[in-house]
Write a protein that holds these residues in place. Structure first.
Motif, PDB file in Angstrom:
ATOM      1  N   THR A 140     -68.414   6.160  -7.277  1.00  0.00           N
ATOM      2  CA  THR A 140     -68.226   6.841  -5.978  1.00  0.00           C
ATOM      3  C   THR A 140     -67.392   8.112  -6.118  1.00  0.00           C
ATOM      4  O   THR A 140     -67.806   9.184  -5.641  1.00  0.00           O
ATOM      5  N   ARG A 165     -56.217   3.509  -1.367  1.00  0.00           N
ATOM      6  CA  ARG A 165     -55.760   3.507  -2.766  1.00  0.00           C
ATOM      7  C   ARG A 165     -56.449   2.421  -3.589  1.00  0.00           C
ATOM      8  O   ARG A 165     -55.873   1.864  -4.524  1.00  0.00           O
ATOM      9  N   SER A 166     -57.703   2.072  -3.224  1.00  0.00           N
ATOM     10  CA  SER A 166     -58.396   1.030  -3.985  1.00  0.00           C
ATOM     11  C   SER A 166     -58.700   1.527  -5.395  1.00  0.00           C
ATOM     12  O   SER A 166     -58.766   2.732  -5.650  1.00  0.00           O
ATOM     13  N   HIS A 192     -51.927   5.162   2.295  1.00  0.00           N
ATOM     14  CA  HIS A 192     -52.384   3.776   2.340  1.00  0.00           C
ATOM     15  C   HIS A 192     -51.851   3.110   3.595  1.00  0.00           C
ATOM     16  O   HIS A 192     -51.255   3.779   4.453  1.00  0.00           O
ATOM     17  N   SER A 193     -52.023   1.783   3.642  1.00  0.00           N
ATOM     18  CA  SER A 193     -51.690   1.074   4.886  1.00  0.00           C
ATOM     19  C   SER A 193     -50.193   1.101   5.214  1.00  0.00           C
ATOM     20  O   SER A 193     -49.817   0.771   6.333  1.00  0.00           O
ATOM     21  N   LEU A 212     -60.963   4.122   3.698  1.00  0.00           N
ATOM     22  CA  LEU A 212     -60.150   2.962   4.081  1.00  0.00           C
ATOM     23  C   LEU A 212     -60.965   1.834   4.697  1.00  0.00           C
ATOM     24  O   LEU A 212     -60.486   0.701   4.800  1.00  0.00           O
ATOM     25  N   GLY A 213     -62.210   2.123   5.118  1.00  0.00           N
ATOM     26  CA  GLY A 213     -63.051   1.059   5.665  1.00  0.00           C
ATOM     27  C   GLY A 213     -62.727   0.713   7.105  1.00  0.00           C
ATOM     28  O   GLY A 213     -62.898  -0.431   7.515  1.00  0.00           O
ATOM     29  N   LYS A 214     -62.252   1.716   7.862  1.00  0.00           N
ATOM     30  CA  LYS A 214     -61.977   1.499   9.302  1.00  0.00           C
ATOM     31  C   LYS A 214     -62.815   2.508  10.097  1.00  0.00           C
ATOM     32  O   LYS A 214     -62.509   3.719  10.080  1.00  0.00           O
ATOM     33  N   PHE A 217     -61.848   6.094  12.044  1.00  0.00           N
ATOM     34  CA  PHE A 217     -60.376   6.109  12.019  1.00  0.00           C
ATOM     35  C   PHE A 217     -59.833   7.541  12.079  1.00  0.00           C
ATOM     36  O   PHE A 217     -58.867   7.826  12.772  1.00  0.00           O
ATOM     37  N   VAL A 232     -65.987   8.368   3.021  1.00  0.00           N
ATOM     38  CA  VAL A 232     -66.492   7.366   2.071  1.00  0.00           C
ATOM     39  C   VAL A 232     -66.861   6.059   2.787  1.00  0.00           C
ATOM     40  O   VAL A 232     -67.664   5.275   2.312  1.00  0.00           O
ATOM     41  N   ILE A 234     -68.072   2.857   4.766  1.00  0.00           N
ATOM     42  CA  ILE A 234     -69.358   2.263   5.158  1.00  0.00           C
ATOM     43  C   ILE A 234     -69.019   0.935   5.822  1.00  0.00           C
ATOM     44  O   ILE A 234     -68.583   0.004   5.141  1.00  0.00           O
ATOM     45  N   THR A 275     -73.197   8.000  -4.765  1.00  0.00           N
ATOM     46  CA  THR A 275     -72.709   6.915  -5.624  1.00  0.00           C
ATOM     47  C   THR A 275     -73.824   6.447  -6.553  1.00  0.00           C
ATOM     48  O   THR A 275     -73.613   6.237  -7.751  1.00  0.00           O
TER      49      THR A 275
HETATM   50  P1  NAD Z   1     -60.348  -1.408   0.194  1.00  0.00           P
HETATM   51  O1  NAD Z   1     -60.364  -2.333   1.360  1.00  0.00           O
HETATM   52  O2  NAD Z   1     -60.273  -1.950  -1.185  1.00  0.00           O
HETATM   53  O3  NAD Z   1     -59.167  -0.384   0.358  1.00  0.00           O
HETATM   54  C1  NAD Z   1     -58.857   0.191   1.590  1.00  0.00           C
HETATM   55  C2  NAD Z   1     -57.627   1.041   1.421  1.00  0.00           C
HETATM   56  O4  NAD Z   1     -57.362   1.653   2.667  1.00  0.00           O
HETATM   57  C3  NAD Z   1     -56.386   0.274   0.999  1.00  0.00           C
HETATM   58  O5  NAD Z   1     -55.811   0.933  -0.099  1.00  0.00           O
HETATM   59  C4  NAD Z   1     -55.464   0.332   2.212  1.00  0.00           C
HETATM   60  O6  NAD Z   1     -54.108   0.494   1.854  1.00  0.00           O
HETATM   61  C5  NAD Z   1     -55.973   1.562   2.941  1.00  0.00           C
HETATM   62  N1  NAD Z   1     -55.809   1.433   4.384  1.00  0.00           N
HETATM   63  C6  NAD Z   1     -56.222   0.418   5.175  1.00  0.00           C
HETATM   64  N2  NAD Z   1     -55.845   0.629   6.451  1.00  0.00           N
HETATM   65  C7  NAD Z   1     -55.184   1.802   6.465  1.00  0.00           C
HETATM   66  C8  NAD Z   1     -54.557   2.560   7.479  1.00  0.00           C
HETATM   67  N3  NAD Z   1     -54.535   2.148   8.742  1.00  0.00           N
HETATM   68  N4  NAD Z   1     -53.977   3.733   7.144  1.00  0.00           N
HETATM   69  C9  NAD Z   1     -53.984   4.176   5.860  1.00  0.00           C
HETATM   70  N5  NAD Z   1     -54.584   3.490   4.843  1.00  0.00           N
HETATM   71  C10 NAD Z   1     -55.166   2.312   5.155  1.00  0.00           C
HETATM   72  O7  NAD Z   1     -61.622  -0.492   0.394  1.00  0.00           O
HETATM   73  P2  NAD Z   1     -62.580   0.304  -0.639  1.00  0.00           P
HETATM   74  O8  NAD Z   1     -63.285  -0.650  -1.504  1.00  0.00           O
HETATM   75  O9  NAD Z   1     -61.855   1.457  -1.239  1.00  0.00           O
HETATM   76  O10 NAD Z   1     -63.619   0.883   0.423  1.00  0.00           O
HETATM   77  C11 NAD Z   1     -63.225   1.731   1.476  1.00  0.00           C
HETATM   78  C12 NAD Z   1     -64.442   2.044   2.324  1.00  0.00           C
HETATM   79  O11 NAD Z   1     -65.368   2.767   1.527  1.00  0.00           O
HETATM   80  C13 NAD Z   1     -65.208   0.826   2.822  1.00  0.00           C
HETATM   81  O12 NAD Z   1     -65.760   1.126   4.083  1.00  0.00           O
HETATM   82  C14 NAD Z   1     -66.299   0.655   1.815  1.00  0.00           C
HETATM   83  O13 NAD Z   1     -67.441  -0.007   2.334  1.00  0.00           O
HETATM   84  C15 NAD Z   1     -66.617   2.077   1.498  1.00  0.00           C
HETATM   85  N6  NAD Z   1     -67.214   2.316   0.191  1.00  0.00           N
HETATM   86  C16 NAD Z   1     -68.248   3.172   0.185  1.00  0.00           C
HETATM   87  C17 NAD Z   1     -68.837   3.498  -1.017  1.00  0.00           C
HETATM   88  C18 NAD Z   1     -69.955   4.493  -1.008  1.00  0.00           C
HETATM   89  O14 NAD Z   1     -70.745   4.518  -1.923  1.00  0.00           O
HETATM   90  N7  NAD Z   1     -70.030   5.353   0.013  1.00  0.00           N
HETATM   91  C19 NAD Z   1     -68.407   2.921  -2.204  1.00  0.00           C
HETATM   92  C20 NAD Z   1     -67.324   2.057  -2.164  1.00  0.00           C
HETATM   93  C21 NAD Z   1     -66.720   1.763  -0.944  1.00  0.00           C
END
Ligand code: NAD
Length: 291
Positions: A140, A165-166, A192-193, A212-214, A217, A232, A234, A275
């Motif tokens: 990605t 920060r994943s 990060h969170s 961040l997956g929200k 946001f 990023v 989804i 990706t």
């Molecule tokens: P993860 O859940 O492992 O990590 C999320 C990160 O966001 C954590 O580090 C957390 O600290 C941070 N976070 C959460 N809430 C927060 C907030 N309120 N403020 C600041 N930071 C916050 O997620 P991931 O695996 O990195 O995936 C993130 C998103 O990206 C998801 O929606 C996932 O589906 C998507 N993703 C998309 C692709 C792509 O190909 N487009 C690939 C991988 C992941």
């Protein structure tokens, strides 16, 4: 505002790989081969793996899909990886994440031969990435770099704010954008969170990567004029009006943020498509290690 179009850029990457693969095969070299392991029946994972396999076929790669039930024993997956590690015909191995809770993702990833780790998650490859050595970049973040490069977006000296920060997205893209190369040379803030004053930090971002997956946001009041925004996220949201029963949402409130941006990625049609293109680039590169 210009859209960073994942469809156009990924198509260009795939066309180039298709041509190179054709030339490779014509010159008598082996066909690049990606092996994917899928565990269980997670709908999103099924879709991602099916798309990866389909893309391999489209550009002339060989692909193998190995499926396990969600109740599978960890040892069975490890045995499959050991076999793939020593199979000379297999160039790239990917294990679709997430894995069921009873299986250690760390153990599984660490077992993959780093020379076949086309997802770029093995600690050896992460270490090489940090040092700027040639390696497989995580798919990605690599896809994001390919996109920035395609649109010739200036990154030198820019302040990049990464939210998340994943190990697979946030942390590696923060490192890559800070490297002394193009795209890179950014001053990077990783959030990060537990970050305080996130809005104020985002407002300083010339480039914002939201991972961040929200859903939705990142709102317009968090983004400065002319920022480059990379979404990023989804997330599947139930939506009865869609044939699939769900809609895909990114981490950015696209309708309100996009008018402020110089460039922005849509969801879907942005980073997700890149990706897969990056994974194919890594698989081709892995096949070249032997040629
Ligand atoms: P993860 O859940 O492992 O990590 C999320 C990160 O966001 C954590 O580090 C957390 O600290 C941070 N976070 C959460 N809430 C927060 C907030 N309120 N403020 C600041 N930071 C916050 O997620 P991931 O695996 O990195 O995936 C993130 C998103 O990206 C998801 O929606 C996932 O589906 C998507 N993703 C998309 C692709 C792509 O190909 N487009 C690939 C991988 C992941």
């Amino acid at each position: 505002m210009q859209i960073l179009d994942g469809k156009i850029v990924s198509q260009a990457v795939k066309e180039s790989l298709k041509q190179k693969t054709k030339e490779l095969i014509q010159s008598g070299k082996k066909t690049p081969h990606l092996a994917a392991i899928l565990v269980g029946n997670n709908g999103a994972s099924e879709t991602y793996v099916a798309s990866k396999v389909k893309n391999c076929e489209e550009i002339g790669f060989k692909s193998t899909l190995i499926r396990f039930e969600s109740t599978v024993d960890e040892q069975m997956i490890m045995d499959a990886i050991r076999k793939l590690n020593t199979d000379d015909d297999v160039d790239g191995i990917l294990v679709q994440l997430p894995l069921p809770k009873h299986i250690s993702e760390e153990k599984i990833i660490n077992l993959i031969n780093p020379d076949k780790d086309v997802d770029g998650f093995h600690p050896v490859n992460i270490g090489k990435m940090i040092q700027g050595l040639p390696t497989f970049l995580p798919a990605t973040p690599y896809g994001i770099l390919l996109m920035l490069e395609h649109y010739k977006i200036e990154t030198k000296g820019k302040h990049a704010v990464v939210i998340g920060r994943s190990n697979i997205v946030g942390r590696p893209i923060s490192i890559l954008l800070s490297r002394n190369t193009y795209p890179g040379n950014c001053t990077v803030t990783i959030c990060h969170s537990h970050t305080h004053n996130l809005k104020e930090i985002c407002l300083q971002g010339d480039i914002i990567v939201a991972a961040l997956g929200k859903p939705e946001f990142l709102t317009a009041d968090m983004v400065k004029e002319n920022a480059v925004v990379v979404d990023v996220g989804i997330t599947r949201i139930p939506d009865a009006s869609k044939k699939s029963g769900f809609a895909i949402k990114g981490d950015v409130d696209f309708a309100n943020v996009s008018p402020k941006c110089s460039y922005i990625t849509p969801v879907p049609g942005g980073v997700g498509m890149m990706t897969i293109a990056a994974l194919l680039m890594n698989t081709f590169a892995a096949s070249q290690l032997k040629n």
